[in-house]
Motif scaffolding. Structure first.
Motif, PDB file in Angstrom:
ATOM      1  N   SER A  11       0.842  -1.182   0.000  1.00  0.00           N
ATOM      2  CA  SER A  11       0.000   0.000   0.000  1.00  0.00           C
ATOM      3  C   SER A  11       0.879   1.234   0.000  1.00  0.00           C
ATOM      4  N   HIS A  12       0.249   2.362  -0.193  1.00  0.00           N
ATOM      5  CA  HIS A  12       0.909   3.663  -0.115  1.00  0.00           C
ATOM      6  C   HIS A  12       0.218   4.396   1.029  1.00  0.00           C
ATOM      7  N   ILE A  13       0.949   4.640   2.123  1.00  0.00           N
ATOM      8  CA  ILE A  13       0.373   5.265   3.312  1.00  0.00           C
ATOM      9  C   ILE A  13       1.149   6.529   3.618  1.00  0.00           C
ATOM     10  N   ASP A  79      -9.144   7.120  -5.934  1.00  0.00           N
ATOM     11  CA  ASP A  79      -8.025   8.039  -5.769  1.00  0.00           C
ATOM     12  C   ASP A  79      -7.202   8.043  -7.048  1.00  0.00           C
ATOM     13  N   GLY A  80      -7.696   8.711  -8.065  1.00  0.00           N
ATOM     14  CA  GLY A  80      -6.979   8.806  -9.327  1.00  0.00           C
ATOM     15  C   GLY A  80      -7.375   7.713 -10.295  1.00  0.00           C
ATOM     16  N   THR A  84      -7.435   3.185  -5.349  1.00  0.00           N
ATOM     17  CA  THR A  84      -8.565   3.409  -4.456  1.00  0.00           C
ATOM     18  C   THR A  84      -8.004   3.504  -3.046  1.00  0.00           C
ATOM     19  N   LYS A  85      -8.560   4.407  -2.245  1.00  0.00           N
ATOM     20  CA  LYS A  85      -8.179   4.494  -0.842  1.00  0.00           C
ATOM     21  C   LYS A  85      -9.157   3.651  -0.033  1.00  0.00           C
ATOM     22  N   ARG A  98      -3.733   3.063   0.250  1.00  0.00           N
ATOM     23  CA  ARG A  98      -3.909   3.356  -1.175  1.00  0.00           C
ATOM     24  C   ARG A  98      -3.492   2.113  -1.954  1.00  0.00           C
ATOM     25  N   VAL A  99      -4.471   1.488  -2.610  1.00  0.00           N
ATOM     26  CA  VAL A  99      -4.243   0.210  -3.285  1.00  0.00           C
ATOM     27  C   VAL A  99      -4.829   0.260  -4.694  1.00  0.00           C
TER      28      VAL A  99
END
Length: 176
Positions: A11-13, A79-80, A84-85, A98-99
């Motif tokens: 993920s992006h955190i 999210d773009g 998706t968040k 954020r995946v």
């Protein structure tokens, strides 16, 4: 992360890549040391001068955990173009995972089932349906250079704004 996790994913955190594991009783994530996309972009644009001035260390590394019993809500938001968040709201904490779009429904479903008690703890009887499996990682579509070319084409076609292009470009460069 432990092998008894129900699901693991990347993920992006808070601007950092993280390894996330969902267990019966908790959600854990580990953010490694490294540079954020913002810092890498600034370093690129200044020819490395900003990296020399500020250094390359990151203070956001570490492991965090939220107990499942403290989770009050799980929400998804686009999210773009590609992400998706999955927003997990817990007492005293909110975290955005954020995946990729295709991973978000499975992650949300597993967390929701854990919160609602639909998946018993590992020592209890097995559930009627098998537990949700982690989605298979999608193969990398193309090399970063090709991704940047495609991104530029989307920008030139007017599909992406200059800001969206710059943000995605920085993200791709950060993974290199």
């Amino acid at each position: 992360m432990s092998s008894n996790a129900l699901m693991t994913f990347k993920s992006h955190i808070e601007g950092k890549n993280a390894d996330v594991a969902i267990y019966h009783d908790r959600v854990e994530w580990n953010r490694g040391r490294g540079m954020s996309a913002k810092k890498l972009t600034a370093g690129f644009l200044t020819g490395g001068a900003s990296l020399l001035a500020t250094g390359v260390r990151s203070s956001n590394a570490g492991t965090e955990m939220i107990p499942v019993k403290s989770i009050s809500s799980v929400v998804t938001k686009r999210d773009g173009l590609m992400y998706t968040k999955v927003v997990v709201v817990a007492s005293g904490n909110t975290i955005d995972f954020r995946v990729p779009h295709d991973s978000a429904p499975g992650i949300k479903a597993l967390l929701t089932d854990l919160v609602l008690g639909k998946i018993p703890a590992s020592g209890q009887a097995a559930p009627a349906a098998p537990p949700v499996q982690a989605p298979a990682p999608a193969p990398q579509v193309s090399a970063p250079v090709e991704q940047l070319r495609q991104l530029a084409e989307l920008r030139d076609a007017g599909i992406l704004s200059e800001e969206e292009f710059a943000a995605k470009k920085a993200e791709i460069l950060a993974r290199m």
